[in-house]
Design a protein around this motif. Structure first.
Motif, short mmCIF file in Angstrom:
data_model
loop_
_atom_site.label_atom_id
_atom_site.label_comp_id
_atom_site.label_asym_id
_atom_site.label_seq_id
_atom_site.Cartn_x
_atom_site.Cartn_y
_atom_site.Cartn_z
N VAL A 1 26.21 36.52 34.59
CA VAL A 1 25.82 35.74 35.77
C VAL A 1 27.00 35.63 36.73
N LEU A 2 28.19 35.34 36.19
CA LEU A 2 29.37 35.26 37.06
C LEU A 2 29.65 36.62 37.70
N GLY A 3 29.42 37.69 36.96
CA GLY A 3 29.61 39.03 37.52
C GLY A 3 28.67 39.29 38.68
N LEU A 4 27.41 38.87 38.54
CA LEU A 4 26.45 39.03 39.62
C LEU A 4 26.85 38.19 40.83
N ILE A 5 27.26 36.95 40.60
CA ILE A 5 27.71 36.09 41.71
C ILE A 5 28.93 36.70 42.38
N THR A 6 29.85 37.25 41.58
CA THR A 6 31.03 37.93 42.12
C THR A 6 30.62 39.11 43.00
N GLY A 7 29.66 39.88 42.52
CA GLY A 7 29.15 41.01 43.30
C GLY A 7 28.57 40.56 44.63
N ILE A 8 27.82 39.48 44.61
CA ILE A 8 27.23 38.97 45.85
C ILE A 8 28.31 38.48 46.81
N VAL A 9 29.32 37.79 46.28
CA VAL A 9 30.44 37.35 47.13
C VAL A 9 31.12 38.56 47.76
N LEU A 10 31.33 39.61 46.98
CA LEU A 10 31.99 40.81 47.53
C LEU A 10 31.11 41.53 48.54
N ILE A 11 29.80 41.51 48.34
CA ILE A 11 28.90 42.12 49.32
C ILE A 11 29.04 41.40 50.66
N ILE B 1 39.28 37.87 48.80
CA ILE B 1 40.24 37.30 47.85
C ILE B 1 39.51 36.47 46.79
N VAL B 2 38.56 35.66 47.23
CA VAL B 2 37.78 34.84 46.29
C VAL B 2 37.02 35.75 45.31
N GLY B 3 36.43 36.82 45.83
CA GLY B 3 35.70 37.75 44.98
C GLY B 3 36.58 38.39 43.92
N TRP B 4 37.78 38.78 44.29
CA TRP B 4 38.70 39.38 43.31
C TRP B 4 39.18 38.35 42.30
N MET B 5 39.35 37.10 42.72
CA MET B 5 39.71 36.05 41.77
C MET B 5 38.55 35.83 40.78
N MET B 6 37.33 35.88 41.26
CA MET B 6 36.17 35.74 40.39
C MET B 6 36.07 36.94 39.43
N LEU C 1 38.54 38.53 38.24
CA LEU C 1 39.56 38.25 37.23
C LEU C 1 38.97 37.36 36.12
N VAL C 2 38.21 36.36 36.50
CA VAL C 2 37.58 35.48 35.51
C VAL C 2 36.57 36.28 34.67
N VAL C 3 35.80 37.16 35.31
CA VAL C 3 34.85 38.00 34.56
C VAL C 3 35.61 38.82 33.52
N VAL C 4 36.75 39.38 33.90
CA VAL C 4 37.56 40.17 32.97
C VAL C 4 38.07 39.28 31.84
N LEU C 5 38.49 38.07 32.16
CA LEU C 5 38.97 37.14 31.12
C LEU C 5 37.84 36.75 30.16
N LEU C 6 36.61 36.72 30.64
CA LEU C 6 35.46 36.41 29.79
C LEU C 6 34.99 37.62 28.97
N TYR C 7 35.55 38.78 29.27
CA TYR C 7 35.08 40.02 28.65
C TYR C 7 35.05 39.91 27.12
N GLU C 8 33.93 40.30 26.59
CA GLU C 8 33.75 40.38 25.14
C GLU C 8 32.87 41.59 24.89
N GLY D 1 30.73 46.48 37.85
CA GLY D 1 29.47 46.85 37.20
C GLY D 1 29.68 47.43 35.81
N ILE D 2 30.74 48.23 35.66
CA ILE D 2 31.05 48.80 34.34
C ILE D 2 31.45 47.69 33.37
#
Length: 157
Positions: A91-101, A134-139, A141-148, A80-81
């Motif tokens: 959007v990918l962050g939200l999808i990642t959050g839903i996967v982790l939920i 595991i999938v959520g943490w991989m996602m 990682l992609v959110v972090v790589l997209l970080y701007e 979230g931070i």
């Protein structure tokens, strides 16, 4: 979107603390009663009882559920931070959050049900939840790589 993910992360952490407290009292009593008998519960201090092997296994499962829920609650707070301070990956962050939920509910939630209530027919849901973690943490990682950053360093000077 970031606020929702932060909210769920804090909610997971809060409920992990509550589940941990319940595990030391209520759930321990339920497990001892189911595995060792009501008469053991009635005549002894529950914290002084040496657990039978099945009871110890179920308590261990419960604690694993609590730990993983806390870890993922903290992870969701971090997600979230990152979402709140990033111009990309919302959007990918939200999808990642839903996967982790879903992952936490399947993994930790199922461990809570199996250990506290002895409903072993739900055991197959645990590895599905673990795989989604595991999938959520991989996602993530992609959110972090997209970080701007939302604000350029030059804008701060």
């Amino acid at each position: 979107m970031a606020k929702f993910v932060l909210f769920i992360g804090v909610l997971f952490a809060l409920t992990a603390v509550i589940a941990g407290a319940l595990g030391d009292h209520m759930v321990r009593k339920m497990i001892i009663s189911q595995t060792m008998g009501e008469e053991v519960v009635a005549k002894a201090n529950l914290n002084e009882i040496e657990l039978s092997r099945p009871a110890a296994h179920r308590m261990s499962q419960y604690q694993t559920g609590v730990q993983y829920q806390m870890y993922h609650g903290l992870g969701m707070i971090a997600l979230g931070i990152v979402m709140a301070i990033s111009a990309r990956g919302q959007v990918l962050g939200l999808i990642t959050g839903i996967v982790l939920i879903v992952a936490v509910k399947l993994f930790s939630g199922t461990l809570f049900v199996i250990s506290a209530l002895g409903l072993t027919q739900f055991t197959l849901l645990v590895p599905i939840g673990g795989t989604l973690m595991i999938v959520g943490w991989m996602m993530f990682l992609v959110v972090v790589l997209l970080y701007e950053p939302l604000v350029d360093k030059e804008d701060l000077e």
